[in-house]
Design an enzyme around this catalytic site. Structure first.
Site, PDB file in Angstrom:
ATOM      1  N   GLY A  11       0.920  -0.945  -0.094  1.00  0.00           N
ATOM      2  CA  GLY A  11      -0.334  -0.026   0.063  1.00  0.00           C
ATOM      3  C   GLY A  11       0.994   1.153  -0.208  1.00  0.00           C
ATOM      4  O   GLY A  11       2.220   0.921  -0.035  1.00  0.00           O
ATOM      5  N   PHE A  12      -0.049   1.968  -0.196  1.00  0.00           N
ATOM      6  CA  PHE A  12       0.467   3.763  -0.591  1.00  0.00           C
ATOM      7  C   PHE A  12       2.060   3.947   1.176  1.00  0.00           C
ATOM      8  O   PHE A  12       2.734   4.226   0.503  1.00  0.00           O
ATOM      9  CB  PHE A  12      -0.149   4.603  -0.809  1.00  0.00           C
ATOM     10  CG  PHE A  12       0.047   6.173  -0.377  1.00  0.00           C
ATOM     11  CD1 PHE A  12       1.084   6.485  -0.980  1.00  0.00           C
ATOM     12  CD2 PHE A  12      -0.359   7.060   0.478  1.00  0.00           C
ATOM     13  CE1 PHE A  12       1.681   8.294  -0.947  1.00  0.00           C
ATOM     14  CE2 PHE A  12      -0.193   8.532   0.543  1.00  0.00           C
ATOM     15  CZ  PHE A  12       0.802   8.896  -0.745  1.00  0.00           C
ATOM     16  N   ILE A  13       1.016   3.906   2.366  1.00  0.00           N
ATOM     17  CA  ILE A  13       1.881   4.845   3.540  1.00  0.00           C
ATOM     18  C   ILE A  13       2.927   3.672   3.342  1.00  0.00           C
ATOM     19  O   ILE A  13       3.978   3.810   3.656  1.00  0.00           O
ATOM     20  CB  ILE A  13       1.148   4.519   4.339  1.00  0.00           C
ATOM     21  CG1 ILE A  13       0.836   6.066   4.002  1.00  0.00           C
ATOM     22  CG2 ILE A  13       1.819   5.138   5.713  1.00  0.00           C
ATOM     23  CD1 ILE A  13      -0.621   6.505   4.918  1.00  0.00           C
ATOM     24  N   TYR A 153     -15.819   3.618   7.969  1.00  0.00           N
ATOM     25  CA  TYR A 153     -14.827   4.221   7.923  1.00  0.00           C
ATOM     26  C   TYR A 153     -14.057   4.266   9.319  1.00  0.00           C
ATOM     27  O   TYR A 153     -13.410   3.457  10.177  1.00  0.00           O
ATOM     28  CB  TYR A 153     -14.036   4.193   6.817  1.00  0.00           C
ATOM     29  CG  TYR A 153     -12.387   4.765   7.103  1.00  0.00           C
ATOM     30  CD1 TYR A 153     -11.547   3.711   6.309  1.00  0.00           C
ATOM     31  CD2 TYR A 153     -11.991   6.200   7.239  1.00  0.00           C
ATOM     32  CE1 TYR A 153     -10.327   4.047   6.575  1.00  0.00           C
ATOM     33  CE2 TYR A 153     -11.499   6.005   6.330  1.00  0.00           C
ATOM     34  CZ  TYR A 153      -9.656   5.402   6.611  1.00  0.00           C
ATOM     35  OH  TYR A 153      -8.907   5.881   6.981  1.00  0.00           O
ATOM     36  N   LYS A 157     -11.995   1.938  12.342  1.00  0.00           N
ATOM     37  CA  LYS A 157     -10.513   3.276  12.944  1.00  0.00           C
ATOM     38  C   LYS A 157     -11.554   3.596  14.982  1.00  0.00           C
ATOM     39  O   LYS A 157     -10.053   3.126  14.958  1.00  0.00           O
ATOM     40  CB  LYS A 157     -10.034   4.259  12.245  1.00  0.00           C
ATOM     41  CG  LYS A 157      -9.552   4.334  10.349  1.00  0.00           C
ATOM     42  CD  LYS A 157      -8.199   3.102  10.999  1.00  0.00           C
ATOM     43  CE  LYS A 157      -7.763   2.791   9.548  1.00  0.00           C
ATOM     44  NZ  LYS A 157      -6.885   1.830   9.580  1.00  0.00           N
TER      45      LYS A 157
END
Length: 336
Positions: A11-13, A153, A157
């Site tokens: 993934g991105f991070i 979402y 979290k």
């Protein structure tokens, strides 16, 4: 050298964090499900780039599969776990909420169980600025209540934060949750605004501008963000002997080695100004489709990062104009 198990390395991070830790000499093992929420080829390219470093290894399996993650943790025996994998996206959570429960709640439970069994010295897990929900007092502060989430979402979290606190308390498991603020930069996700805007402008398609552009975001450049995460790895929370010893402004729990930390750029940027900079970097004008606010969205986010600065002597500082240019340069090179 530390052995760091990172979920979400395709993934991105996760990709950027793995790259940074490898450059620091750590051993990194990645774990990622490679779902088709967006272009799997982009995820594969991230992993193939990381695999060029001999200090990196990975498993491409689903986080919801507890046995699969346990096998990885047992084999790698991590010192630290950084949990970044998640079903992301505020808007997609309106279409497919069940995937958020499976990935973000069940998957996170599997990570916490592995961290408990291996008694890792630090468990770090990603949360989001979306947990601040309907809060209006800005900049957002970790010590303020955040009980008004507006999407499933954000709710998953917030559930992760609560789950993390309970494990930190029950098993004395040092845990840091970080709330990310609108991350952007090279290798970014195709569902993020910057990627979508650049792609559409170059292809002559209209861009959707919600709330007529009168929205504000705390845009955080990805390399700044992962530097902050890397510094927090060695900033291990300790259960206080006396709750009265906790300093003002510190989100450290009075009953657990647990802390929440904002990671943002501490700058509110208007969406219209962000689009103007994209146009300047591309040398093209966008076709703008002005729309009303989308369900579940918020008009503004803005991080107070005083705690991050106090803990690490660092805070993100890349100006969004510089960051957008770096993304555009990457995009043009990657897609030729």
């Amino acid at each position: 050298m530390q052995k760091v198990l990172i979920t979400g390395t395709a993934g991105f991070i996760g990709f950027h964090l793995a790259k940074l830790l490898l450059s620091n000499g750590d051993r990194v093992h990645g774990f990622d499900g490679m779902t088709d929420y967006y272009d799997v080829q982009l995820k594969q390219r991230r992993h193939s780039t990381l695999l060029q470093n001999p200090g990196f290894s990975c498993d491409e399996r689903m986080l919801e599969d507890a046995r699969a993650f346990d096998e990885t943790a047992d084999r790698f025996e991590p010192d630290v776990i950084v949990h970044l994998a998640a079903q992301a996206g505020v808007r997609y959570s309106l279409e497919n909420p069940r995937s958020y429960i499976e990935s973000n709640v069940v998957g996170t439970f599997n990570v916490m169980e592995a961290a408990r069994r291996h008694a890792v010295k630090h468990l770090l897990m990603a949360s989001t600025s979306s947990v601040y929900g309907a809060n209006t007092e800005m900049p957002f502060n970790e010590c303020k209540k955040a009980d008004t989430q507006l999407t499933i979402y954000a709710a998953t979290k917030k559930a992760n934060e609560s789950m993390g606190h309970s494990y930190a308390h029950l098993w004395n498991l040092p845990t840091t949750m970080f709330r990310f603020f609108t991350v952007y930069g090279p290798w970014g996700r195709p569902d993020l605004a910057l990627f979508k805007f650049v792609d559409a402008i170059l292809k002559g398609r209209p861009i959707d501008v919600y709330n007529h552009g009168e929205m504000y975001r705390d845009f955080t450049y990805v390399e700044d963000l992962v530097r902050a995460v890397a510094l927090l790895i060695n900033t291990i929370p300790v259960r206080p002997d006396n709750p009265g010893d906790i300093e003002d402004g510190d989100s450290l729990s009075p009953v657990a080695p647990y802390r929440i930390v904002n990671i943002g750029n501490s700058e509110k940027v208007r969406l219209l100004d962000f689009i103007n900079v994209i146009e300047e970097c591309l040398g093209r004008k966008a076709i703008r489709n002005y729309m009303e606010m989308q369900m579940g969205d918020v008009p503004a986010t803005w991080a107070n990062t005083d705690l991050l600065q106090r803990l690490t002597n660092y805070r993100p500082q890349t100006n969004f104009k510089e960051g957008v240019q770096k993304f555009v340069d990457w995009y043009l090179h990657y897609y030729k």
